[in-house]
Design a protein around this motif. Structure first.
Motif, mmCIF file in Angstrom:
data_model
loop_
_atom_site.group_PDB
_atom_site.id
_atom_site.type_symbol
_atom_site.label_atom_id
_atom_site.label_comp_id
_atom_site.label_asym_id
_atom_site.label_seq_id
_atom_site.Cartn_x
_atom_site.Cartn_y
_atom_site.Cartn_z
ATOM 1 N N MET A 38 0.709 -1.343 0.027
ATOM 2 C CA MET A 38 0.092 -0.002 0.115
ATOM 3 C C MET A 38 0.921 1.117 -0.023
ATOM 4 S SD MET A 38 -3.403 -0.995 -0.042
ATOM 5 C CE MET A 38 -3.754 0.649 0.904
ATOM 6 N N ALA A 39 0.704 1.996 -1.098
ATOM 7 C CA ALA A 39 1.681 3.273 -1.326
ATOM 8 C C ALA A 39 1.495 4.215 -0.062
ATOM 9 C CB ALA A 39 1.443 3.995 -2.497
ATOM 10 N N SER A 40 0.354 4.267 0.365
ATOM 11 C CA SER A 40 0.130 5.252 1.805
ATOM 12 C C SER A 40 0.831 4.924 2.862
ATOM 13 C CB SER A 40 -1.375 5.374 1.751
ATOM 14 O OG SER A 40 -1.833 4.101 2.241
ATOM 15 N N GLU A 41 1.251 3.605 3.140
ATOM 16 C CA GLU A 41 1.806 3.207 4.304
ATOM 17 C C GLU A 41 3.381 3.731 4.129
ATOM 18 O OE1 GLU A 41 1.261 -0.796 4.577
ATOM 19 O OE2 GLU A 41 -0.551 -0.763 5.013
ATOM 20 N N TYR A 42 3.942 4.082 3.060
ATOM 21 C CA TYR A 42 5.274 4.606 3.115
ATOM 22 C C TYR A 42 5.514 5.864 2.841
ATOM 23 C CZ TYR A 42 6.141 -0.557 2.376
ATOM 24 O OH TYR A 42 6.265 -1.984 2.854
ATOM 25 N N ALA A 43 4.242 6.808 3.005
ATOM 26 C CA ALA A 43 4.585 8.110 2.673
ATOM 27 C C ALA A 43 5.489 8.827 3.687
ATOM 28 C CB ALA A 43 2.993 8.797 3.002
ATOM 29 N N ASP A 44 5.841 8.331 4.748
ATOM 30 C CA ASP A 44 6.722 9.026 5.580
ATOM 31 C C ASP A 44 8.235 8.519 5.223
ATOM 32 O OD1 ASP A 44 5.020 10.163 7.058
ATOM 33 O OD2 ASP A 44 4.875 8.676 8.548
ATOM 34 N N CYS A 45 8.469 7.573 4.135
ATOM 35 C CA CYS A 45 9.735 7.176 3.656
ATOM 36 C C CYS A 45 10.094 8.198 2.529
ATOM 37 C CB CYS A 45 9.707 5.677 3.454
ATOM 38 S SG CYS A 45 9.139 4.584 4.728
ATOM 39 N N VAL A 46 9.543 9.123 2.289
ATOM 40 C CA VAL A 46 9.752 9.689 0.874
ATOM 41 C C VAL A 46 10.274 11.144 1.535
ATOM 42 C CG1 VAL A 46 8.996 10.804 -1.085
ATOM 43 C CG2 VAL A 46 8.052 8.718 -0.375
ATOM 44 N N ASP A 47 11.514 11.435 1.038
ATOM 45 C CA ASP A 47 12.043 12.646 1.341
ATOM 46 C C ASP A 47 12.547 13.662 0.101
ATOM 47 O OD1 ASP A 47 13.171 14.724 3.372
ATOM 48 O OD2 ASP A 47 14.916 14.083 2.381
ATOM 49 N N ILE A 48 12.324 14.864 -0.003
ATOM 50 C CA ILE A 48 12.760 15.394 -1.087
ATOM 51 C C ILE A 48 13.361 16.884 -0.449
ATOM 52 C CG2 ILE A 48 12.058 16.901 -3.082
ATOM 53 C CD1 ILE A 48 9.571 15.129 -3.319
ATOM 54 N N THR A 49 14.860 16.858 -0.798
ATOM 55 C CA THR A 49 15.436 18.111 -0.372
ATOM 56 C C THR A 49 16.078 18.946 -1.707
ATOM 57 O OG1 THR A 49 17.591 16.875 -0.172
ATOM 58 C CG2 THR A 49 16.241 17.078 1.675
ATOM 59 N N VAL A 50 16.110 20.145 -1.651
ATOM 60 C CA VAL A 50 16.425 21.062 -2.802
ATOM 61 C C VAL A 50 17.526 21.862 -2.259
ATOM 62 C CG1 VAL A 50 15.612 23.005 -4.216
ATOM 63 C CG2 VAL A 50 13.959 21.277 -3.473
ATOM 64 N N ASP A 51 18.691 21.854 -3.077
ATOM 65 C CA ASP A 51 19.617 22.709 -2.946
ATOM 66 C C ASP A 51 19.442 24.018 -3.816
ATOM 67 O OD1 ASP A 51 22.080 24.179 -2.902
ATOM 68 O OD2 ASP A 51 23.350 22.526 -3.343
ATOM 69 N N GLN A 52 18.995 25.091 -3.111
ATOM 70 C CA GLN A 52 18.765 26.180 -3.647
ATOM 71 C C GLN A 52 19.627 27.082 -4.387
ATOM 72 O OE1 GLN A 52 15.509 26.641 -4.456
ATOM 73 N NE2 GLN A 52 14.222 25.496 -2.688
ATOM 74 N N ASN A 53 20.986 26.480 -4.124
ATOM 75 C CA ASN A 53 22.049 27.318 -4.556
ATOM 76 C C ASN A 53 22.336 26.700 -6.071
ATOM 77 O OD1 ASN A 53 22.570 29.145 -2.584
ATOM 78 N ND2 ASN A 53 23.613 27.355 -1.412
ATOM 79 N N THR A 54 21.816 25.608 -6.187
ATOM 80 C CA THR A 54 22.203 24.918 -7.566
ATOM 81 C C THR A 54 21.136 24.360 -8.335
ATOM 82 O OG1 THR A 54 22.224 22.571 -6.507
ATOM 83 C CG2 THR A 54 24.424 23.797 -6.392
ATOM 84 N N ASN A 55 19.846 24.384 -7.661
ATOM 85 C CA ASN A 55 18.851 24.099 -8.196
ATOM 86 C C ASN A 55 18.694 22.638 -8.498
ATOM 87 O OD1 ASN A 55 17.897 26.725 -8.156
ATOM 88 N ND2 ASN A 55 17.026 26.825 -10.248
ATOM 89 N N TYR A 56 19.416 21.806 -7.869
ATOM 90 C CA TYR A 56 19.028 20.232 -7.819
ATOM 91 C C TYR A 56 18.074 19.747 -6.657
ATOM 92 C CZ TYR A 56 22.549 19.210 -11.467
ATOM 93 O OH TYR A 56 23.108 19.082 -12.777
ATOM 94 N N ALA A 57 16.948 18.962 -7.246
ATOM 95 C CA ALA A 57 16.450 18.328 -6.112
ATOM 96 C C ALA A 57 16.892 16.894 -6.035
ATOM 97 C CB ALA A 57 14.803 18.323 -6.348
ATOM 98 N N THR A 58 17.065 16.469 -4.682
ATOM 99 C CA THR A 58 17.295 15.183 -4.475
ATOM 100 C C THR A 58 16.164 14.386 -3.796
ATOM 101 O OG1 THR A 58 19.690 15.675 -3.897
ATOM 102 C CG2 THR A 58 18.900 13.757 -2.919
ATOM 103 N N PHE A 59 15.833 13.275 -4.385
ATOM 104 C CA PHE A 59 14.601 12.424 -4.201
ATOM 105 C C PHE A 59 15.272 11.100 -3.420
ATOM 106 C CE2 PHE A 59 13.984 14.734 -7.765
ATOM 107 C CZ PHE A 59 12.506 15.425 -7.705
ATOM 108 N N THR A 60 14.537 10.846 -2.356
ATOM 109 C CA THR A 60 15.185 9.659 -1.382
ATOM 110 C C THR A 60 14.003 8.799 -0.626
ATOM 111 O OG1 THR A 60 17.107 11.030 -0.876
ATOM 112 C CG2 THR A 60 16.413 8.855 0.608
ATOM 113 N N PHE A 61 13.939 7.481 -0.961
ATOM 114 C CA PHE A 61 13.188 6.725 -0.401
ATOM 115 C C PHE A 61 13.946 5.654 0.556
ATOM 116 C CE2 PHE A 61 10.836 2.755 -0.916
ATOM 117 C CZ PHE A 61 9.486 3.055 -0.233
ATOM 118 N N THR A 62 13.443 5.578 1.681
ATOM 119 C CA THR A 62 13.915 4.922 2.625
ATOM 120 C C THR A 62 12.979 3.398 3.187
ATOM 121 O OG1 THR A 62 12.874 6.117 4.337
ATOM 122 C CG2 THR A 62 15.268 6.576 3.710
ATOM 123 N N GLY A 63 12.020 3.383 2.357
ATOM 124 C CA GLY A 63 11.273 2.073 2.765
ATOM 125 C C GLY A 63 11.965 0.775 2.570
ATOM 126 N N LYS A 64 12.072 -0.266 3.405
ATOM 127 C CA LYS A 64 12.567 -1.537 3.736
ATOM 128 C C LYS A 64 11.660 -2.770 2.937
ATOM 129 C CE LYS A 64 15.846 0.521 6.085
ATOM 130 N NZ LYS A 64 17.228 0.777 5.574
#
Length: 464
Positions: A38-64
């Motif tokens: 169930m995708a909704s069970e992993y909502a807290d495992c998704v993290d998006i950070t943006v380096d506003q100095n370079t305009n690169y967004a980093t997407f991370t998933f930590t689900g096991k």
């Protein structure tokens, strides 16, 4: 519900006697299609950070015990647990995520949003896209065709998207030669002869690539050198937006239903390219853009044409020709060596397209060092107006072609009766050493009875 999938394994263990074991049923896997995550069970495992100095967004998933399926712009983009992506424009963005395991992929989707604070360019960003003067925004646009042919064997069209503003494409396989990877974007834009125009386009690539071709021409007329609106090469660096632009460029003939031809021949496998902010406007309409100072290349101090420092002085050469009006090859054109590095070519019949009147001097000049910068010049005199192609390239070796290992390949406008002195400076040979150099002069588009003389040919090591 459980489904059982039987797999057959072929054991290829070779015994000391040299015999093979036989095929045997190996495993039976159980797939429970009612037990996909169930995708909704992993909502807290998704993290998006943006380096506003370079305009690169980093997407991370930590689900096991599961894997992510990242969806960007409506397309499956990655299954990596972490990756980064560049965003040039300021704005609010979102990414979707599905979750998969051995039983399948979730029906549900997680959506996450993030913000890019500012539009970022490392240099000039081009003319104003939203200006009322931009002919592109009101035009009708469509993809006319692709020619995607690694090794000249055409493949299906590459995966792409085009919404009239931004064009994106992914090339799964590498190509090796110019014109093996063509894209033709058609429009209903028409330009009046004698008027001048400004234009700019922003390219972003995921990989380095040199000599991308951008050619703007009337529909149905993409080969006559007199009708090109522009025909330039662009170098792309991975992750770095590049603005190609021109200003006050005249339309020398009526330019009806402009076609934007892009060629990525020579691309590496897996390269993704985005082209955006298409701007084309009449030069008389000021959209407020302040143009950057153009870098100027000072003309070098040339050695004497007969100096030993001229790599072409005293060269031995073999002439060769491809003279084919309408692509129907004729006997070689008239040719004479006038001495002292001067050569005359006579073209009795007109040609109509680039590469139909190729005159080559295949020399014995060797370039052993690919890292040295060079200067090249020649003088061309003609009894007719035309646009010549001048190319200094590694000589082919039988079936081995070296079209992409060159110092320069530029179109040169020539007026009747006027000596055209053309030079190119600071030319690093960024390919490989050259076992021999060929001078290629293509006069495709010449009228009947054209006679040209090429002289004062110099290739020298560049000195500051």
């Amino acid at each position: 519900m459980k489904r059982y999938i039987k797999t057959i394994a072929l054991a290829l263990a070779v015994a000391a006697t040299g015999t093979l074991t036989s095929c045997s049923e190996d495993d039976i896997y159980e797939v429970d299609i009612n037990n996909v995550p169930m995708a909704s069970e992993y909502a807290d495992c998704v993290d998006i950070t943006v380096d506003q100095n370079t305009n690169y967004a980093t997407f991370t998933f930590t689900g096991k015990g599961v894997y992510p399926v990242w969806i960007i712009d409506g397309k499956s983009y990655s299954t990596n647990h972490s990756f980064s992506r560049y965003y040039r424009k300021a704005g609010d963005y979102s990414v979707e995520l599905k979750v998969g395991n051995g039983n399948g992929i979730s029906n549900g989707t997680i959506t996450k949003s993030f913000t890019i604070d500012k539009t970022m360019m490392s240099g000039f960003g081009g003319f104003v896209y939203d200006s009322p003067f931009n002919l592109w925004t009101a035009a009708t646009k469509q993809i006319n065709s692709f020619f995607y042919a690694p090794g000249w064997a055409q493949l299906p069209d590459p995966e792409h998207s085009f919404d009239g503003e931004t064009f994106s494409v992914v090339f799964p396989e590498a190509t090796t030669d110019q014109w093996q990877n063509q894209i033709h974007i058609g429009t209903d834009i028409c330009l009046n002869e004698g008027e001048s125009f400004d234009g700019s386009f922003i390219f972003t690539s995921t990989m380095d690539m040199k000599n991308v071709t951008l050619k703007i021409h009337p529909d149905g007329d993409d080969d006559d050198g007199h009708s090109f609106f522009c025909n330039q090469k662009i170098n792309l660096s991975a992750g770095e937006p590049v603005t190609y632009w021109f200003s006050n460029l005249p339309a020398v003939v009526p330019m009806n239903n402009l076609v934007f031809t892009l060629d990525f021949g020579g691309n590496p496998a897996g390269m993704e390219v985005t082209i955006e902010n298409f701007v084309l406007k009449n030069h008389t309409n000021d959209d407020g853009t302040e143009l950057p100072d153009l870098p100027t290349t000072p003309e070098p101090d040339w050695v004497d044409v007969n100096s030993p420092e001229n790599l072409f002085a005293g060269m031995s050469y073999t002439p060769s020709f491809y003279y084919a009006p309408g692509w129907s090859q004729l006997p070689d054109p008239d040719f004479s060596d006038n001495g002292n590095g001067s050569y005359t070519f006579g073209l009795p019949s007109a040609t109509f397209e680039r590469w139909q009147a190729q005159c080559l001097l295949n020399t014995d000049v060797v370039i052993p060092d690919a890292s040295v910068a060079y200067d090249f010049t020649c003088t061309i005199e003609s009894n007719a107006d035309l646009v010549a192609m001048v190319k200094v390239v590694e000589t082919d070796e039988g079936e081995t072609k070296h079209d992409n290992n060159f110092f320069c390949a530029e179109e040169v406008s020539i007026k009747s009766g006027v000596n055209k002195v053309w030079f190119a400076s600071l030319l690093p040979n960024e390919g490989t050493p050259m076992h021999a150099v060929s001078l290629v002069f293509d006069f495709g588009g010449n009228p009947d009875g054209t006679e040209l003389t090429v002289s004062n040919i110099i290739l020298q090591v560049h000195h500051d």
